[in-house]
Every structure is written in C-alpha cells, then in structure tokens.
Scaffold this motif. Structure first.
Motif, PDB file in Angstrom:
ATOM      1  N   ALA A 256      -2.829   0.919   3.972  1.00 20.64           N
ATOM      2  CA  ALA A 256      -2.359   2.269   3.659  1.00 20.64           C
ATOM      3  C   ALA A 256      -3.492   3.268   3.805  1.00 20.64           C
ATOM      4  CB  ALA A 256      -1.798   2.316   2.242  1.00 20.64           C
ATOM      5  N   ASP A 257      -3.180   4.437   4.359  1.00 20.85           N
ATOM      6  CA  ASP A 257      -4.102   5.568   4.419  1.00 20.85           C
ATOM      7  C   ASP A 257      -3.580   6.654   3.491  1.00 20.85           C
ATOM      8  OD1 ASP A 257      -5.157   4.025   6.422  1.00 20.85           O
ATOM      9  OD2 ASP A 257      -4.942   5.531   8.003  1.00 20.85           O
ATOM     10  N   PHE A 258      -4.513   7.430   2.923  1.00 18.81           N
ATOM     11  CA  PHE A 258      -4.148   8.429   1.928  1.00 18.81           C
ATOM     12  C   PHE A 258      -4.699   9.798   2.314  1.00 18.81           C
ATOM     13  CE2 PHE A 258      -4.693   4.245   0.089  1.00 18.81           C
ATOM     14  CZ  PHE A 258      -3.461   4.032  -0.524  1.00 18.81           C
ATOM     15  N   TYR A 259      -4.055  10.832   1.788  1.00 22.66           N
ATOM     16  CA  TYR A 259      -4.457  12.183   2.142  1.00 22.66           C
ATOM     17  C   TYR A 259      -5.869  12.523   1.674  1.00 22.66           C
ATOM     18  CZ  TYR A 259       0.094  13.533   3.973  1.00 22.66           C
ATOM     19  OH  TYR A 259       1.232  13.619   4.740  1.00 22.66           O
ATOM     20  N   ASN A 260      -6.395  11.823   0.691  1.00 24.96           N
ATOM     21  CA  ASN A 260      -7.745  12.121   0.220  1.00 24.96           C
ATOM     22  C   ASN A 260      -8.829  11.461   1.066  1.00 24.96           C
ATOM     23  OD1 ASN A 260      -7.426   9.443  -0.558  1.00 24.96           O
ATOM     24  ND2 ASN A 260      -8.430   9.718  -2.538  1.00 24.96           N
ATOM     25  N   GLY A 261      -8.436  10.817   2.175  1.00 28.32           N
ATOM     26  CA  GLY A 261      -9.400  10.195   3.066  1.00 28.32           C
ATOM     27  C   GLY A 261      -9.626   8.726   2.799  1.00 28.32           C
ATOM     28  N   GLU A 262      -9.103   8.201   1.704  1.00 23.19           N
ATOM     29  CA  GLU A 262      -9.289   6.788   1.389  1.00 23.19           C
ATOM     30  C   GLU A 262      -8.334   5.911   2.195  1.00 23.19           C
ATOM     31  OE1 GLU A 262     -11.029   6.450  -3.075  1.00 23.19           O
ATOM     32  OE2 GLU A 262      -8.886   6.841  -2.962  1.00 23.19           O
ATOM     33  N   MET A 263      -8.661   4.621   2.266  1.00 22.16           N
ATOM     34  CA  MET A 263      -7.790   3.592   2.831  1.00 22.16           C
ATOM     35  C   MET A 263      -7.836   2.389   1.909  1.00 22.16           C
ATOM     36  SD  MET A 263      -8.701   3.548   6.907  1.00 22.16           S
ATOM     37  CE  MET A 263     -10.412   3.037   6.629  1.00 22.16           C
ATOM     38  N   ASP A 264      -6.758   1.623   1.910  1.00 17.90           N
ATOM     39  CA  ASP A 264      -6.751   0.372   1.165  1.00 17.90           C
ATOM     40  C   ASP A 264      -5.989  -0.661   1.968  1.00 17.90           C
ATOM     41  OD1 ASP A 264      -7.329  -1.445  -0.799  1.00 17.90           O
ATOM     42  OD2 ASP A 264      -6.311  -0.364  -2.408  1.00 17.90           O
ATOM     43  N   CYS A 265      -6.292  -1.927   1.714  1.00 19.02           N
ATOM     44  CA  CYS A 265      -5.694  -3.008   2.480  1.00 19.02           C
ATOM     45  C   CYS A 265      -5.383  -4.164   1.535  1.00 19.02           C
ATOM     46  CB  CYS A 265      -6.666  -3.449   3.571  1.00 19.02           C
ATOM     47  SG  CYS A 265      -5.964  -4.651   4.709  1.00 19.02           S
ATOM     48  N   LEU A 266      -4.152  -4.666   1.586  1.00 22.98           N
ATOM     49  CA  LEU A 266      -3.717  -5.767   0.744  1.00 22.98           C
ATOM     50  C   LEU A 266      -3.522  -7.009   1.599  1.00 22.98           C
ATOM     51  CD1 LEU A 266      -0.992  -3.935  -1.388  1.00 22.98           C
ATOM     52  CD2 LEU A 266      -3.450  -4.071  -1.814  1.00 22.98           C
ATOM     53  N   LYS A 267      -4.238  -8.070   1.216  1.00 27.67           N
ATOM     54  CA  LYS A 267      -4.125  -9.353   1.898  1.00 27.67           C
ATOM     55  C   LYS A 267      -4.315 -10.441   0.855  1.00 27.67           C
ATOM     56  CE  LYS A 267      -7.647  -8.528   4.460  1.00 27.67           C
ATOM     57  NZ  LYS A 267      -7.918  -7.188   3.933  1.00 27.67           N
ATOM     58  N   GLU A 268      -3.839 -11.620   1.150  1.00 26.79           N
ATOM     59  CA  GLU A 268      -4.087 -12.811   0.348  1.00 26.79           C
ATOM     60  C   GLU A 268      -3.923 -12.541  -1.145  1.00 26.79           C
ATOM     61  OE1 GLU A 268      -7.785 -14.451   1.774  1.00 26.79           O
ATOM     62  OE2 GLU A 268      -6.795 -15.295   3.533  1.00 26.79           O
ATOM     63  N   ASP A 269      -4.991 -12.680  -1.950  1.00 26.07           N
ATOM     64  CA  ASP A 269      -4.851 -12.594  -3.405  1.00 26.07           C
ATOM     65  C   ASP A 269      -4.294 -11.247  -3.851  1.00 26.07           C
ATOM     66  OD1 ASP A 269      -5.828 -15.127  -3.564  1.00 26.07           O
ATOM     67  OD2 ASP A 269      -7.849 -14.550  -4.169  1.00 26.07           O
ATOM     68  N   ARG A 270      -4.804 -10.160  -3.271  1.00 26.28           N
ATOM     69  CA  ARG A 270      -4.318  -8.836  -3.678  1.00 26.28           C
ATOM     70  C   ARG A 270      -2.865  -8.638  -3.285  1.00 26.28           C
ATOM     71  NH1 ARG A 270      -7.275  -3.600  -2.314  1.00 26.28           N
ATOM     72  NH2 ARG A 270      -5.819  -2.867  -3.914  1.00 26.28           N
ATOM     73  N   LEU A 271      -2.474  -9.228  -2.190  1.00 28.16           N
ATOM     74  CA  LEU A 271      -1.083  -9.126  -1.762  1.00 28.16           C
ATOM     75  C   LEU A 271      -0.180  -9.938  -2.682  1.00 28.16           C
ATOM     76  CD1 LEU A 271       0.661  -7.810   0.405  1.00 28.16           C
ATOM     77  CD2 LEU A 271       0.313  -9.826   1.828  1.00 28.16           C
ATOM     78  N   GLN A 272      -0.685 -11.068  -3.163  1.00 27.52           N
ATOM     79  CA  GLN A 272       0.103 -11.913  -4.059  1.00 27.52           C
ATOM     80  C   GLN A 272       0.294 -11.241  -5.423  1.00 27.52           C
ATOM     81  OE1 GLN A 272       1.705 -14.795  -3.321  1.00 27.52           O
ATOM     82  NE2 GLN A 272       1.047 -14.433  -1.210  1.00 27.52           N
ATOM     83  N   THR A 273      -0.777 -10.720  -5.981  1.00 29.44           N
ATOM     84  CA  THR A 273      -0.663 -10.066  -7.290  1.00 29.44           C
ATOM     85  C   THR A 273      -0.038  -8.682  -7.173  1.00 29.44           C
ATOM     86  OG1 THR A 273      -2.925  -9.205  -7.074  1.00 29.44           O
ATOM     87  CG2 THR A 273      -2.643 -11.313  -8.202  1.00 29.44           C
ATOM     88  N   ASN A 274      -0.409  -7.945  -6.127  1.00 30.87           N
ATOM     89  CA  ASN A 274       0.152  -6.620  -5.818  1.00 30.87           C
ATOM     90  C   ASN A 274       0.249  -5.744  -7.059  1.00 30.87           C
ATOM     91  OD1 ASN A 274       1.108  -4.569  -4.239  1.00 30.87           O
ATOM     92  ND2 ASN A 274       3.087  -5.511  -3.801  1.00 30.87           N
ATOM     93  N   ASP A 275      -0.887  -5.502  -7.673  1.00 29.44           N
ATOM     94  CA  ASP A 275      -0.935  -4.665  -8.867  1.00 29.44           C
ATOM     95  C   ASP A 275      -0.686  -3.199  -8.516  1.00 29.44           C
ATOM     96  OD1 ASP A 275      -1.635  -6.864 -10.473  1.00 29.44           O
ATOM     97  OD2 ASP A 275      -3.758  -6.639  -9.941  1.00 29.44           O
ATOM     98  N   PHE A 276      -0.339  -2.427  -9.535  1.00 29.15           N
ATOM     99  CA  PHE A 276      -0.248  -0.983  -9.352  1.00 29.15           C
ATOM    100  C   PHE A 276      -1.662  -0.415  -9.219  1.00 29.15           C
ATOM    101  CE2 PHE A 276       3.867  -1.983 -10.996  1.00 29.15           C
ATOM    102  CZ  PHE A 276       4.717  -1.067 -10.400  1.00 29.15           C
ATOM    103  N   ASN A 277      -1.770   0.674  -8.464  1.00 24.15           N
ATOM    104  CA  ASN A 277      -3.063   1.269  -8.164  1.00 24.15           C
ATOM    105  C   ASN A 277      -3.048   2.761  -8.467  1.00 24.15           C
ATOM    106  OD1 ASN A 277      -4.483  -1.021  -6.425  1.00 24.15           O
ATOM    107  ND2 ASN A 277      -2.356  -0.900  -5.772  1.00 24.15           N
ATOM    108  N   GLN A 278      -4.217   3.302  -8.749  1.00 21.37           N
ATOM    109  CA  GLN A 278      -4.373   4.741  -8.863  1.00 21.37           C
ATOM    110  C   GLN A 278      -4.739   5.270  -7.480  1.00 21.37           C
ATOM    111  OE1 GLN A 278      -3.842   6.905 -11.463  1.00 21.37           O
ATOM    112  NE2 GLN A 278      -2.930   5.135 -12.499  1.00 21.37           N
TER     113      GLN A 278
END
Length: 376
Positions: A256-278
């Motif tokens: 995912a890309d965001f309007y504030n210039g940040e990017m994030d990527c979910l794979k493996e463990d993070r994709l499995q847990t898929n927590d909510f993010n700020q």
C-alpha cells in the motif's frame, strides 16, 4: 532569526557551507565533541530529495551529517518530483555510514519565489534501529532501508523518510524559515538573471511562469492549502482480501502507498496476523494472490476526492473508529471490488467506484510457488 545569527548557529552545527571558508573536516570534528557518539552500526544508504510535482524546487548546499562525515543532497537546477519515492538521488555516495544526526537544507521554492533554510536535529537512534531491520521483498530477498529522502513542500515544510523499494516510513516533520543567505549570483552565477544583476525572486519567476501547467495549477490551487499537512493525518485501519461467490485463493502479498509519502508491505507473518495500523489515507494498493491454477496481481489507484470523502464518513472527527479496506475477488479472478468498511455498528460499506483497477495474470501456480519459496 537574523542571517548573521543564523550563520553563527550553522557554524556550530554544520559544515561552513562555503561561508567562512573553514574545512569541512574541522567542522565535523568540532561537532563530534558536542554530540554523544552514535552506535557503531554503519549502513549503505544514499540521500534523496523530492518535492510535490506542481511545486518545483532547487536545493542548494544541503547535507546530511553523520559521525565522521556528511553526504550532499542533489536535486539539479529545477526539480519536479512526487511526494513519495526516492526522488533525486545522490548516486555518487555508496559508502557504509552511520545514521545522520543533522539535516541542513537550503532550497529555492520556485512558485513562492523564495529561499528557505533549515537546520534540524534528526532522531539518530530511531533511524539506526530502522536500518537494522530486515524486510523481505516479493521474491523473499532480505532488504533494509536504502535511502534517506528529504521532502520539501511549500511554506517551508520539510519531511524526512526512510525508504526502500516496498516500504517507506516517516522519520519527522520540520519547519524551515525564509532566508536571504544566498543570492542568485551565488546559486546560479551563469544564469542570465544573475549576469543581469537581478534577484533570486526574478530568477524563480522567470523559470516557473514558463510552465503552463504550473501557472494553471497555481491559479487554481494557490500554494496547496497545506494539503501535505493534511496528508499526514492517520487512521486506524487495515487491508483485507475476501474471496466472494465461491472463489478460493491464497493472498501472498499486499503493498500500500499513502498520501503522506509512506509505503507498507504485508507478507508472511504480518499478512497472517494482519493487525490494524495507524496509516495515513491510502492512494494505491497492490495485491498478489493465487488459486489452484494461476497467480494474479491487481493494481488499484484510488481517486483522491473519493478517498477523502469516504474517510471523512467512516472516521468521524473525535470518534475512535476501526475500518478495513476490503479487496473482493470474484471466482474468475478478474472482477475486483474495493470498498472501505467500518468495524463499528451500524456497519458502513462504501465502494470505491472511481478506482482505476487493473488485473494481471502472472504465471501458473507451480511456478509462482517456486518463486515465492526458492530452494536454498
């Protein structure tokens, strides 16, 4: 702050910027006595500078300072970029070096016809910890942050990010001041404006008013109404995939890309847990999945007006809300629906009708699995 006082301050914190003629090494050695030694970690990072496309800049004598050295920002004479990515990179400095403790920046804001200056302390420990992290790219190669990117926006706004190909995190937001530290004769001595004895404002005006799209944008939007500050607002949400109407699949990757210039990527463990993010508001989404036969990828460009409208609806000001951006995948793997769904009662579901959605068939599933899980 008066310019003489500013330069006295600069001599304490930074290289002399050709003002006092002092050796750069002398300035750094003096500073090392005043700043606690950073940890011994060194990383191969490069410096980048960027700006919003419709608000071009010219960076001048700007540096990131670290123990035992410094590296320059390089933007060229007329930089138009994006409020994301690595921007204009200093490609000549590939040394291993520590995380910087200070940013010094001067730049011309062409649309404003002004020069800005800033001297900012950076969170060295935070950056060092982030540089130590390892992240997996799509092919499961280990990567760490590769660039420190400095974003320069109208009215003296400065943002610093750490960036690599599929992850970017904001380090800090800073405020620069208007300056008359340099004349155009010092910045661009061979320009016609400089040779004619005119001012920096004359130089900036001459260049940006030759660009019809910049003139049109300025007449419509002015200096942007501090939109880059609004882009930094954060919300509590996540991305999920849903296989609907009997579809089956395995989600391998969400970026995912965001309007504030940040990017994030979910794979493996993070994709499995898929927590909510700020996260800030999202503007782009990339999802890879596979079924029993083939692997697919979807690229989703969200419409800014629709995103702002939906986030205002789902996240009322002053209320604590959780939400999900839901990517729904049909059995044919070609029909994709994207919606913003609240997790509070009553549930609200808003479909992104204006999203630009493109689906690609990547490869058969066996080949896809071999790429995701290469033999060691």
């Amino acid at each position: 702050m008066h310019e003489i006082e500013y330069h006295k301050k600069a001599l304490k914190y930074i290289p002399a910027f050709l003002i006092a003629g002092l050796p750069l090494s002398a300035c750094i050695q003096k500073q090392k006595k005043e700043i606690p030694m950073a940890q011994q970690d060194e990383f191969r990072w490069r410096a980048g500078v960027t700006c919003p496309d419709m608000y071009p800049i010219r960076e001048h004598t700007s540096v990131l300072i670290f123990d035992d050295g410094y590296t320059y920002l390089e933007s060229g004479g007329f930089l138009r970029s994006e409020w994301k990515g690595s921007g204009s990179i200093n490609t000549t400095d590939s040394r291993f070096k520590k995380a910087p403790y200070r940013l010094v920046v001067h730049w011309i804001s062409y649309i404003e016809e002004k020069l800005y200056k800033g001297v900012f302390d950076l969170p060295t420990e935070k950056m060092t910890e982030l540089f130590r992290e390892e992240h997996l790219d799509f092919r499961r190669n280990k990567k760490s942050y590769e660039y420190i990117v400095v974003g320069l926006a109208p009215e003296g706004m400065v943002v610093v990010w750490l960036w690599f190909s599929n992850k970017c995190v904001e380090i800090g937001r800073y405020q620069a001041e208007e300056s008359n530290a340099y004349t155009i004769q010092q910045i661009a001595p061979t320009s016609i404006t400089a040779r004619e004895g005119k001012t920096l404002a004359d130089y900036a005006h001459t260049l940006w008013t030759k660009k019809p799209d910049l003139v049109e944008n300025f007449n419509k939007n002015g200096l942007g109404n501090k939109i880059w500050e609004t882009y930094r607002e954060r919300f509590n949400y996540r991305v999920i995939t849903e296989y609907i109407d009997g579809a089956t699949g395995i989600t391998d990757y969400i970026k995912a890309d965001f309007y504030n210039g940040e990017m994030d990527c979910l794979k493996e463990d993070r994709l499995q847990t898929n927590d909510f993010n700020q996260w800030a508001r999202m503007n782009y989404l990339n999802v890879v999945w596979s079924d029993k036969e083939d692997a697919y990828e979807v690229k989703i460009n969200l419409d800014e007006e629709e995103v702002f409208q939906y986030f205002a609806t789902i996240f009322p000001e002053g209320e604590e809300t959780q939400a999900e951006i839901v990517v729904q995948i049909a059995p044919d793997n070609l029909h994709i629906t994207v919606q913003l769904r609240s997790n509070t009662q009553p549930v609200k579901e808003l479909i992104f009708h204006k999203a630009d959605i493109t689906v690609y068939k990547l490869r058969n599933s066996a080949e896809h699995i071999s790429i995701l899980n290469p033999k060691k």
